[in-house]
Write a protein that holds these residues in place. Sequence first.
Motif, PDB file in Angstrom:
ATOM      1  N   HIS A  89      46.558  32.548  33.956  1.00 35.15           N
ATOM      2  CA  HIS A  89      45.481  31.580  34.101  1.00 35.15           C
ATOM      3  C   HIS A  89      45.760  30.524  35.155  1.00 35.15           C
ATOM      4  N   ASP A  90      46.897  29.861  35.077  1.00 39.00           N
ATOM      5  CA  ASP A  90      47.153  28.681  35.895  1.00 39.00           C
ATOM      6  C   ASP A  90      47.522  29.037  37.335  1.00 39.00           C
ATOM      7  N   GLU A  91      47.347  28.060  38.201  1.00 43.31           N
ATOM      8  CA  GLU A  91      47.754  28.215  39.598  1.00 43.31           C
ATOM      9  C   GLU A  91      49.271  28.313  39.719  1.00 43.31           C
ATOM     10  N   THR A  92      49.979  27.687  38.787  1.00 48.91           N
ATOM     11  CA  THR A  92      51.445  27.751  38.782  1.00 48.91           C
ATOM     12  C   THR A  92      51.918  28.445  37.508  1.00 48.91           C
ATOM     13  N   VAL A  93      53.191  28.815  37.511  1.00 45.24           N
ATOM     14  CA  VAL A  93      53.770  29.478  36.339  1.00 45.24           C
ATOM     15  C   VAL A  93      54.385  28.475  35.360  1.00 45.24           C
ATOM     16  N   ASP A  94      54.326  27.194  35.667  1.00 38.34           N
ATOM     17  CA  ASP A  94      55.082  26.183  34.924  1.00 38.34           C
ATOM     18  C   ASP A  94      54.725  26.107  33.441  1.00 38.34           C
ATOM     19  N   ARG A  95      53.449  26.122  33.108  1.00 37.73           N
ATOM     20  CA  ARG A  95      53.044  25.888  31.719  1.00 37.73           C
ATOM     21  C   ARG A  95      53.373  27.072  30.816  1.00 37.73           C
ATOM     22  N   THR A  96      53.211  28.297  31.299  1.00 39.43           N
ATOM     23  CA  THR A  96      53.271  29.464  30.414  1.00 39.43           C
ATOM     24  C   THR A  96      54.474  30.377  30.660  1.00 39.43           C
ATOM     25  N   THR A  97      55.448  29.915  31.429  1.00 35.41           N
ATOM     26  CA  THR A  97      56.665  30.707  31.626  1.00 35.41           C
ATOM     27  C   THR A  97      57.868  29.763  31.735  1.00 35.41           C
TER      28      THR A  97
ATOM     29  N   LYS B 279      40.255  33.573  39.367  1.00 38.32           N
ATOM     30  CA  LYS B 279      40.562  32.151  39.450  1.00 38.32           C
ATOM     31  C   LYS B 279      40.382  31.635  40.880  1.00 38.32           C
ATOM     32  N   PRO B 280      39.875  30.420  41.031  1.00 35.28           N
ATOM     33  CA  PRO B 280      39.748  29.840  42.373  1.00 35.28           C
ATOM     34  C   PRO B 280      41.104  29.763  43.069  1.00 35.28           C
TER      35      PRO B 280
ATOM     36  N   CYS C 150      31.941  45.661  32.772  1.00 34.56           N
ATOM     37  CA  CYS C 150      32.460  44.351  33.178  1.00 34.56           C
ATOM     38  C   CYS C 150      31.391  43.326  33.498  1.00 34.56           C
ATOM     39  N   VAL C 151      31.706  42.079  33.160  1.00 36.34           N
ATOM     40  CA  VAL C 151      31.078  40.927  33.764  1.00 36.34           C
ATOM     41  C   VAL C 151      32.195  40.177  34.484  1.00 36.34           C
ATOM     42  N   PHE C 152      31.903  39.695  35.684  1.00 32.40           N
ATOM     43  CA  PHE C 152      32.893  38.990  36.494  1.00 32.40           C
ATOM     44  C   PHE C 152      32.583  37.494  36.464  1.00 32.40           C
ATOM     45  N   THR C 153      33.605  36.712  36.178  1.00 29.76           N
ATOM     46  CA  THR C 153      33.448  35.278  35.990  1.00 29.76           C
ATOM     47  C   THR C 153      34.245  34.512  37.033  1.00 29.76           C
ATOM     48  N   SER C 154      33.690  33.391  37.487  1.00 29.23           N
ATOM     49  CA  SER C 154      34.462  32.470  38.318  1.00 29.23           C
ATOM     50  C   SER C 154      33.822  31.096  38.274  1.00 29.23           C
ATOM     51  N   PHE C 155      34.667  30.070  38.368  1.00 32.24           N
ATOM     52  CA  PHE C 155      34.180  28.701  38.533  1.00 32.24           C
ATOM     53  C   PHE C 155      33.875  28.402  40.004  1.00 32.24           C
ATOM     54  N   ASP C 156      34.204  29.322  40.891  1.00 30.31           N
ATOM     55  CA  ASP C 156      33.936  29.176  42.323  1.00 30.31           C
ATOM     56  C   ASP C 156      32.653  29.923  42.660  1.00 30.31           C
ATOM     57  N   ALA C 157      31.614  29.189  43.007  1.00 23.15           N
ATOM     58  CA  ALA C 157      30.330  29.807  43.303  1.00 23.15           C
ATOM     59  C   ALA C 157      30.410  30.754  44.495  1.00 23.15           C
ATOM     60  N   ASN C 158      31.332  30.513  45.416  1.00 23.14           N
ATOM     61  CA  ASN C 158      31.488  31.430  46.550  1.00 23.14           C
ATOM     62  C   ASN C 158      31.944  32.813  46.086  1.00 23.14           C
ATOM     63  N   ILE C 159      32.789  32.861  45.054  1.00 21.69           N
ATOM     64  CA  ILE C 159      33.252  34.143  44.524  1.00 21.69           C
ATOM     65  C   ILE C 159      32.127  34.836  43.760  1.00 21.69           C
ATOM     66  N   ILE C 160      31.355  34.072  43.009  1.00 21.42           N
ATOM     67  CA  ILE C 160      30.179  34.642  42.331  1.00 21.42           C
ATOM     68  C   ILE C 160      29.249  35.277  43.362  1.00 21.42           C
ATOM     69  N   ALA C 161      28.981  34.558  44.459  1.00 20.11           N
ATOM     70  CA  ALA C 161      28.091  35.082  45.500  1.00 20.11           C
ATOM     71  C   ALA C 161      28.674  36.334  46.145  1.00 20.11           C
TER      72      ALA C 161
ATOM     73  N   GLU D 243      27.152  21.718  37.506  1.00 19.72           N
ATOM     74  CA  GLU D 243      28.098  20.611  37.656  1.00 19.72           C
ATOM     75  C   GLU D 243      29.524  21.014  37.306  1.00 19.72           C
ATOM     76  N   ALA D 244      29.696  22.174  36.663  1.00 17.52           N
ATOM     77  CA  ALA D 244      31.036  22.631  36.285  1.00 17.52           C
ATOM     78  C   ALA D 244      31.662  23.542  37.340  1.00 17.52           C
ATOM     79  N   MET D 245      30.901  23.853  38.413  1.00 17.87           N
ATOM     80  CA  MET D 245      31.367  24.840  39.385  1.00 17.87           C
ATOM     81  C   MET D 245      31.766  24.202  40.711  1.00 17.87           C
ATOM     82  N   PHE D 246      32.666  24.880  41.425  1.00 15.65           N
ATOM     83  CA  PHE D 246      32.994  24.537  42.803  1.00 15.65           C
ATOM     84  C   PHE D 246      31.990  25.235  43.722  1.00 15.65           C
ATOM     85  N   ASN D 247      31.632  24.569  44.809  1.00 12.94           N
ATOM     86  CA  ASN D 247      30.806  25.181  45.864  1.00 12.94           C
ATOM     87  C   ASN D 247      29.431  25.621  45.355  1.00 12.94           C
ATOM     88  N   PHE D 248      28.925  24.964  44.310  1.00 11.89           N
ATOM     89  CA  PHE D 248      27.627  25.335  43.744  1.00 11.89           C
ATOM     90  C   PHE D 248      26.512  25.075  44.759  1.00 11.89           C
TER      91      PHE D 248
END
Length: 267
Positions: free
Chosen positions: A58-66, A121-122, A146-157, A173-178
């Motif tokens: 999930h995370d951008e870094t491995v710090d929290r879950t490893t 993930k963005p 499948c359904v494909f999910t992203s908080f980045d509207a550019n990836i959705i597009a 309001e919850a998305m990037f690049n909306f």
Amino acid sequence: MIERLLQDPSIVVSGHRGYKSAYPENTLLAFEKALELGVHMLEFDLRLSQDKVLMIIHDETVDRTTDGSGPVSSFTSEELRGLDAGSWFGGEFAGLRIPEFSELCELIAPWPELLLNVEIKPAPDAEAAADAAVAMLKNYGYLDRCVFTSFDANIIAHLHDQYGVKTQGFPGEAMFNFVPGEHGTYSKMWAAGISMKQLTPSLADELRHLGLLAWCYCPDDDRQVYYALSCGVTMMTCNHPVPALEIGRLLDSRLQLSGLGRTGGTE
């Protein structure tokens, strides 16, 4: 196959990062335990390693879950798999690994009705991750699940325009690049995920009036599940899937008595 959600009157339960509340998230064990519960869908997160292998984290870094530290993208897939992805959650889970996406694809082979919520993930290389995910899912014959999910509207597009796949975004309001407007981001979404903190009947209705399926995350107790139902939401991504599954089974029995019922699932 994912289109069956348009007609299914039952509660559809997706395991959020597997069975996240009881097992280390996004590990094969968490996915196995969610499947054993009888979830109808698995939700998981994809990122590319330094050597361009799709990894489930999930995370951008491995710090929290490893037990490691640093950006996921700075590790090779072999290095990522060498990290301990279980001890942070509990000592009994020591030695669990970050899985490659191909491992999950192999794991779910015995569940032909299982649906997949594939979150990209963005990241600077998110488009490449989306392309690689579509290619792998096509190769396994899973793409129509499948359904494909992203908080980045550019990836959705990108996913909508390039592949014509079903996508889940979020309230703008919850998305990037909306991109607002008639031909904006909402026009490229099939469903919208609403957090339980945001969920109201009026927001769910607003999204449905835009032609979107209104879904929610994460209703993890009976009260939250019944509240989601009162908002007209039956697709639920859960950290703790048991309450939604139990309520769903109760409602299914009533639906069957009335001549309706689930059109598919893993149970």
